[in-house]
Design an enzyme around this catalytic site. Structure first.
Site, PDB file in Angstrom:
ATOM      1  N   HIS A 214      29.584 -15.736 -21.078  1.00  0.00           N
ATOM      2  CA  HIS A 214      28.495 -15.393 -21.988  1.00  0.00           C
ATOM      3  C   HIS A 214      29.029 -14.651 -23.211  1.00  0.00           C
ATOM      4  O   HIS A 214      29.135 -13.427 -23.195  1.00  0.00           O
ATOM      5  CB  HIS A 214      27.472 -14.526 -21.255  1.00  0.00           C
TER       6      HIS A 214
ATOM      7  N   HIS B 153      25.707 -10.053 -17.519  1.00  0.00           N
ATOM      8  CA  HIS B 153      26.325 -11.321 -17.921  1.00  0.00           C
ATOM      9  C   HIS B 153      27.228 -11.123 -19.132  1.00  0.00           C
ATOM     10  O   HIS B 153      28.135 -11.913 -19.361  1.00  0.00           O
ATOM     11  CB  HIS B 153      25.259 -12.366 -18.223  1.00  0.00           C
TER      12      HIS B 153
ATOM     13  N   GLY C 183      24.232  -7.820 -12.944  1.00  0.00           N
ATOM     14  CA  GLY C 183      24.028  -9.255 -13.078  1.00  0.00           C
ATOM     15  C   GLY C 183      22.597  -9.587 -12.678  1.00  0.00           C
ATOM     16  O   GLY C 183      21.860 -10.203 -13.448  1.00  0.00           O
TER      17      GLY C 183
ATOM     18  N   LEU D 191      19.198  -8.972 -12.891  1.00  0.00           N
ATOM     19  CA  LEU D 191      18.649  -8.207 -14.012  1.00  0.00           C
ATOM     20  C   LEU D 191      17.679  -7.122 -13.549  1.00  0.00           C
ATOM     21  O   LEU D 191      16.986  -7.254 -12.563  1.00  0.00           O
ATOM     22  CB  LEU D 191      18.007  -9.149 -15.020  1.00  0.00           C
TER      23      LEU D 191
ATOM     24  N   ILE E  92      16.103 -13.317 -28.172  1.00  0.00           N
ATOM     25  CA  ILE E  92      16.525 -14.573 -27.552  1.00  0.00           C
ATOM     26  C   ILE E  92      16.729 -14.372 -26.056  1.00  0.00           C
ATOM     27  O   ILE E  92      17.341 -13.386 -25.636  1.00  0.00           O
ATOM     28  CB  ILE E  92      17.879 -15.041 -28.158  1.00  0.00           C
TER      29      ILE E  92
ATOM     30  N   HIS F  52      24.230 -17.855 -25.890  1.00  0.00           N
ATOM     31  CA  HIS F  52      24.120 -16.968 -24.725  1.00  0.00           C
ATOM     32  C   HIS F  52      25.159 -17.230 -23.642  1.00  0.00           C
ATOM     33  O   HIS F  52      25.927 -16.337 -23.301  1.00  0.00           O
ATOM     34  CB  HIS F  52      22.716 -17.086 -24.117  1.00  0.00           C
TER      35      HIS F  52
ATOM     36  N   SER G 295       3.886   8.111   6.877  1.00  0.00           N
ATOM     37  CA  SER G 295       3.998   6.969   7.793  1.00  0.00           C
ATOM     38  C   SER G 295       5.452   6.706   8.172  1.00  0.00           C
ATOM     39  O   SER G 295       5.769   6.433   9.319  1.00  0.00           O
ATOM     40  CB  SER G 295       3.423   5.700   7.146  1.00  0.00           C
TER      41      SER G 295
ATOM     42  N   GLU H 123       9.157   0.020  -4.143  1.00  0.00           N
ATOM     43  CA  GLU H 123      10.190  -0.213  -3.127  1.00  0.00           C
ATOM     44  C   GLU H 123      11.509  -0.651  -3.762  1.00  0.00           C
ATOM     45  O   GLU H 123      12.587  -0.175  -3.390  1.00  0.00           O
ATOM     46  CB  GLU H 123       9.707  -1.280  -2.132  1.00  0.00           C
TER      47      GLU H 123
ATOM     48  N   PHE I   1       7.821  -4.595   3.590  1.00  0.00           N
ATOM     49  CA  PHE I   1       8.026  -4.481   2.152  1.00  0.00           C
ATOM     50  C   PHE I   1       9.498  -4.284   1.776  1.00  0.00           C
ATOM     51  O   PHE I   1       9.828  -4.117   0.602  1.00  0.00           O
ATOM     52  CB  PHE I   1       7.076  -3.441   1.555  1.00  0.00           C
TER      53      PHE I   1
ATOM     54  N   HIS J  39       7.296   0.621  11.096  1.00  0.00           N
ATOM     55  CA  HIS J  39       6.231  -0.346  11.386  1.00  0.00           C
ATOM     56  C   HIS J  39       6.872  -1.736  11.481  1.00  0.00           C
ATOM     57  O   HIS J  39       6.594  -2.620  10.702  1.00  0.00           O
ATOM     58  CB  HIS J  39       5.125  -0.270  10.327  1.00  0.00           C
TER      59      HIS J  39
ATOM     60  N   ASP K  56      -3.445  -3.454  10.433  1.00  0.00           N
ATOM     61  CA  ASP K  56      -3.242  -3.797   9.022  1.00  0.00           C
ATOM     62  C   ASP K  56      -3.011  -5.295   8.822  1.00  0.00           C
ATOM     63  O   ASP K  56      -3.145  -5.807   7.719  1.00  0.00           O
ATOM     64  CB  ASP K  56      -2.084  -2.981   8.419  1.00  0.00           C
TER      65      ASP K  56
ATOM     66  N   HIS L 292       1.129  -7.099   6.583  1.00  0.00           N
ATOM     67  CA  HIS L 292       1.925  -5.893   6.810  1.00  0.00           C
ATOM     68  C   HIS L 292       2.811  -5.984   8.053  1.00  0.00           C
ATOM     69  O   HIS L 292       3.591  -5.074   8.308  1.00  0.00           O
ATOM     70  CB  HIS L 292       1.001  -4.673   6.941  1.00  0.00           C
TER      71      HIS L 292
END
Lengths: 672, 672
Positions: free
Chosen positions: A28, A68, A116, A118, A189, A263, A389, A415, A441, A465, A473, A477
């Site tokens: 790049h 990059h 890398g 992003l 760009i 690019h 929790s 998260e 999650f 959990h 839930d 979940h």
């Protein structure tokens, strides 16, 4: 004259980027050519670093979030005087070179983080800046600022489009990380072309909404303006700074500058020749004129800066010897644990094994934290808005306020941000980060968990959990595939402990691990104690072990976490029918698979029919039960209902397990 | 009087939420109680819907992005007159009730999307609003607005903290989705407590930066102000609207309102009694006074609205019969393909099999798109800023401009946003969305892929650069565990085709699939044609099939994708040594595992020693090779280097495969 030299210094970056990408015929060039003037300004005039010692603890951190553009960083490191000879630049993107396609920490001296994917670089940088603030608050004393450095970031539109930038930059603003300065490569760009069709944000206004100081509308090729902006950024007392730099991607290339074509591919010999002419760059490929090379070298100035710090540090060590020793420990890699932390871990394990309590493993985890937290100043806990929790806090923990003090971070509902910030904290050094969310999650954070592993960072993920045991839930979940899919990430140790003892051992192993992340998959619901009084502690660390032996064994039950108690109960039922069953607990499949074959075969003998039980995906268990074995698991989504009903519904009862074991015995005895 | 009745209508929502959560002793009363007045205003005075027909194509869409407040939605649906009797509310969160812990589409009439994983609801809503705009532009004719509805969203601080909200709302602003209106439940509280310590954004300014119209500082309990705001929102001609509503979580509860304690647990009988008294709500649990029930029923008004639309639609069908038929097809569930699409798919397959070209499967995928794209108006393609790499476009595709016209979306660098928006598009109906990114960055989108599966949505993911074959970009970009970890998500079909023919079949299967997502894992690099002239086309659809038979077979090689050609080459080497090897291609392990046991055993006979080859995680292959078999795979991260060198380095050469096959033969012949 100075202006001409500065331009040539920037052009040296452009030339090296063009030439290396051309040699590799891959890479790049556009970003390095576009950001070269910004890079020259920052690196030659403002960055505090010592090329001779990339590990100097008080160096400024530089993060190339738009990774990059790696050739920009390699050119900077080479020209500044790091151990990165020109031959390595000639081997850009080649096998086992020090110049991989994207910057990789521990591969190239001076690379602070692997970027890398992003958005993650800027989030790492937020973690680094947070660690700096906390470490400074803990260790500096009046007149002895031994921790006093900045974190600089280059980022592009891609990072700013990623949701992760929102999570991380919002926190940076809330925390007031004033020593974090990001340069936005506003070139208009992205890969698909002019961004205006898909990126209409007023980015300066967005960052002001986060509480950042924004320096707007700079010409990213005007080094005087850049100098002034950096001076202004350094003066920010309470806010992180975004410097908005209008640039031309591929600056200098007559036919490619300002286009997406610049690019991600080599310019080609012809365009390179045209670019050299346009830039007035006459040196041969990979050659740097002596005056430019001399102007770039940061070794003398780096040595000076470093020496000044060493003198300050020597005075500090004299005035505060204990602090200095502790700072030394805290910034070592890997960081050794304090004896009192080791003792607390040992006590936590012994205590759990002695108490034989029925307890949720998330609570057992908190019990471990209660012991080690007060003993372990490097712990930096947290949760993505599920503290009560995940039970990641402990009595006496100090919630982070602003960013000067605290050892438990409220990351909010972020998260991915939490995980990538923890990576940054670990990269910076000084702390052992851990953070919690619901296991489901972990999906949101997944690529940052992968990056923890790729970078071999000792980050601990507290994923609670961990199954349908979450209950009401419902399926959004309830993790199904998560334990297994985390196991698949190379270098991640996934622990799914069966009781308080295994939980304490898992924590010990996670903290002993200096070279990679650990995930603790913990239950919401209480689990019975599984052990027999302490003989198994060493065995637990091997990832799988025989929990229940029997004479004349006829089959082997293998389980993890909440299903270990179930396997034990099923074994009792079978025993009542005269069938002796071994029970193997496998809290960490990754660790078990690292054991030698004879240990593995001792624990899970091939001669026995084998039944694995885990309330999640079955796929990975066939390796251990063989194709004549069986797996009780879940390859479908869960349901919303109380946990007890779900375990019944899906066949996780002692009776159902015993029945499957019996049918397995019949199948195998009737087979050839 | 009207004001009193409106308050009581809102209190009915509060009472039902309190009572149902109390009955379940599980759930989230705080949000429903806080947003009850907003809900009353929207649902009783503005929402266009017909409780008798939740599938009416021109209904307004309502999305509860803060899905934990599910009882608000259930109360709204029940009171409005949907098929959701009070007994279902009494069984909130119980097994197989229509009132699961979080709203689930297809479980509860009137629920438009499954929410709970924060940020995804608002992103789904962006997809719905986009689909509405595109469908309206395609089908409406002057005087015949048969597609003309809005998308309304409730969301909380959690959604706004999630990075996904950034991705989706940035696009909504850029696209100018003026018929999207979101209500922010600005209650200052999240699970960990008062958000000010971790959520300092100026949210109105942030949304203005996205190009939204922002109505600031509303009192979320002032129904007159809410009415006015909604009128204003409806007037927005070119921008989506955020209505910022200050509310008190748990409004009405004397001791819990305004605290995190109100969020996620039952209030308890005592506090419920106090709340009833404070609200002046005297009805028994789950009872609704007749005047309130009557005021809530939307059946009469819904029937009227629906009838008016039906009349308009009837005139439309008369004036534009073809359009009306096509609209009918496009909004059917599942949407049938046009015969010309089927024909194009058949031709694509036959063509690929006839041409026998060596081609990258990403290019083969584009060849399929080139055939089906012009024939299939429901296709809505796209890429997360990798169009030229994913090859998701085709000649004649129309890039989305604004949001009125286009069949290929530049999502920008927003993988999660793309996936969640595609889910919204699929939920809305009218389109078959597909979108591309690099396979590694499926991680970023992972939970939305899971949601596609949980909601049984026919979304197609085009994940290219599917292994170390990606080459120089290095380990950050090289998938290792991704194919396997996507296979683990229940209900996802992962296709990893070996050549152009398998790619075309994979596309056909993906488009035939009406009840779940498909992932196509495609190569960057060219692959040789694997087939023999068309006999295998039906077999490919079964997920695994014998590609190379041999007399006196002594072992079985099993491979997917780029490793199929390798297996064929290794079989040739073995053949030269007098060892006959069968080669099985397994483009879709999920589909293969759905076949009956006899087919599976015919394809992969137990009598043969088996060697699986896949340039990724080995774990899932043991099920198919047995413990006496072997797997050549990758359980470590890759390296940055040209692809050819990496395949050599990691043992993916015909010679290495043949050698491993030979050693496997020796091992098995020497075993008992």
């Amino acid at each position: 004259m100075n202006a001409v030299l500065r331009t040539q210094c920037a052009n040296a970056l452009r030339a090296l980027a063009m030439d290396a990408v051309q040699a590799a015929n891959s890479g790049h060039p556009g970003m390095p050519m576009g950001m070269a003037d910004i890079a020259e300004t920052l690196w030659r005039h403002h960055l505090k670093h010592d090329p001779a010692d990339p590990q100097w603890i008080d160096r400024d951190r530089f993060v190339l979030s738009n990774g990059h553009g790696s050739m920009l960083l390699y050119a900077l490191l080479h020209l500044s005087g790091y151990e990165l000879p020109i031959d390595e630049l000639k081997r850009f993107r080649q096998l086992h070179s020090k110049t991989p396609g994207h910057p990789e920490v521990d591969v190239t001296p001076g690379v602070e983080t692997t970027t890398g994917p992003l958005g993650q670089g800027i989030a790492n940088a937020v973690g680094m800046a947070l660690a700096e603030k906390l470490l400074a608050a803990e260790f500096n004393r009046p007149g002895f600022e031994v921790v006093d450095h900045r974190t600089w970031v280059f980022l592009g539109d891609g990072c700013l489009m990623e949701g992760l930038s929102h999570e991380a930059c919002s926190l940076a603003g809330t925390w007031g990380l004033n020593k974090l300065v990001a340069f936005w490569d506003d070139n208009g760009i992205s890969i698909d072309g002019e961004v205006k069709g898909w990126f209409g944000d007023d980015t300066p206004a967005r960052f002001e909404a986060y509480g950042w100081r924004v320096i707007r509308g700079l010409n990213g090729h005007d080094v005087a303006a850049l100098d002034a902006a950096i001076a202004e950024a350094k003066a920010s007392a309470d806010r992180p700074v975004l410097v908005c730099c209008r640039t031309r991607i591929g600056h200098g290339s007559p036919n490619r500058a300002g286009t997406a074509k610049a690019h991600g591919e080599a310019l080609g010999h012809e365009e390179i020749a045209l670019t050299r002419a346009a830039l007035g760059w006459t040196a041969a490929p990979f050659e740097i004129p002596a005056d430019v090379a001399a102007a770039w070298s940061a070794r003398a100035q780096g040595a000076e800066l470093h020496a000044a710090w060493q003198a300050r540090h020597a005075r500090y060590a004299e005035a505060h010897p204990q602090l200095a020793r502790e700072l030394q420990r805290r910034t070592q890699r890997p960081m050794p644990l304090l004896p009192r932390t080791e003792a607390a871990l040992t006590e936590a394990i012994a205590d759990a094994e002695a108490k034989r309590a029925s307890v949720a493993t998330r609570k057992a985890s908190q019990d471990v934290l209660q012991r080690i937290g007060p003993a372990t100043p490097e712990l930096l806990g947290g949760s993505a808005d599920l503290t009560g929790s995940n039970l990641t806090d402990w009595k006496g923990h100090v919630p982070l306020k602003g960013c000067d003090v605290g050892n438990h971070v409220h990351y909010g509902v972020r998260e991915f941000g939490m995980a990538a910030i923890m990576n940054g904290v670990a990269l910076h050094g000084g702390f052992r980060p851990f953070g919690g969310t619901f296991l489901t999650f972990s999906d949101y954070a997944r690529n940052a968990v992968r990056m923890s592993a790729l970078m071999k960072l000792p980050v601990t993920y507290v994923f609670t959990h961990d199954s349908i045991g979450l209950g009401e839930d419902g399926p959004t979940h309830q993790p199904i595939e998560h334990v297994s899919s985390l196991r698949l990430i190379p270098g991640v140790d996934v622990w799914r402990p069966a009781d308080a003892t295994e939980t304490a051992v898992a924590w010990r192993e996670a903290l002993h691990r200096g070279d990679g992340p650990s995930c603790l998959a913990l239950t919401r619901q209480a689990l019975p104690h599984a052990g027999d009084g302490g003989h198994r502690v060493d065995a637990i660390a091997r990832g799988g072990y025989v929990l229940r032996h029997a004479a004349d064994e006829r089959l082997c039950l293998i389980a993890s976490g909440s299903e270990v108690g179930l396997a034990l109960a099923a074994a009792e039922l079978l025993s009542a029918q005269g069938i002796a069953a071994r029970v193997v607990s496998m809290p960490c499949m990754d660790a078990f698979e690292r054991q030698d074959a004879s240990y593995r075969r001792d624990v899970i003998p091939r001669r026995l029919p084998r039944l694995a039980i885990e309330a999640g995906s079955t796929g990975l268990w066939w390796k251990h039960v063989g194709e004549d074995g069986a797996v009780i698991g879940l390859d479908r989504f869960g349901e919303s209902a109380p946990a007890g009903e779900l375990f019944k519904l899906f066949g996780f009862t002692p009776k159902a397990v015993a029945e499957r074991a019996l049918s397995l015995l019949q199948e195998t005895s009737s087979c050839p």
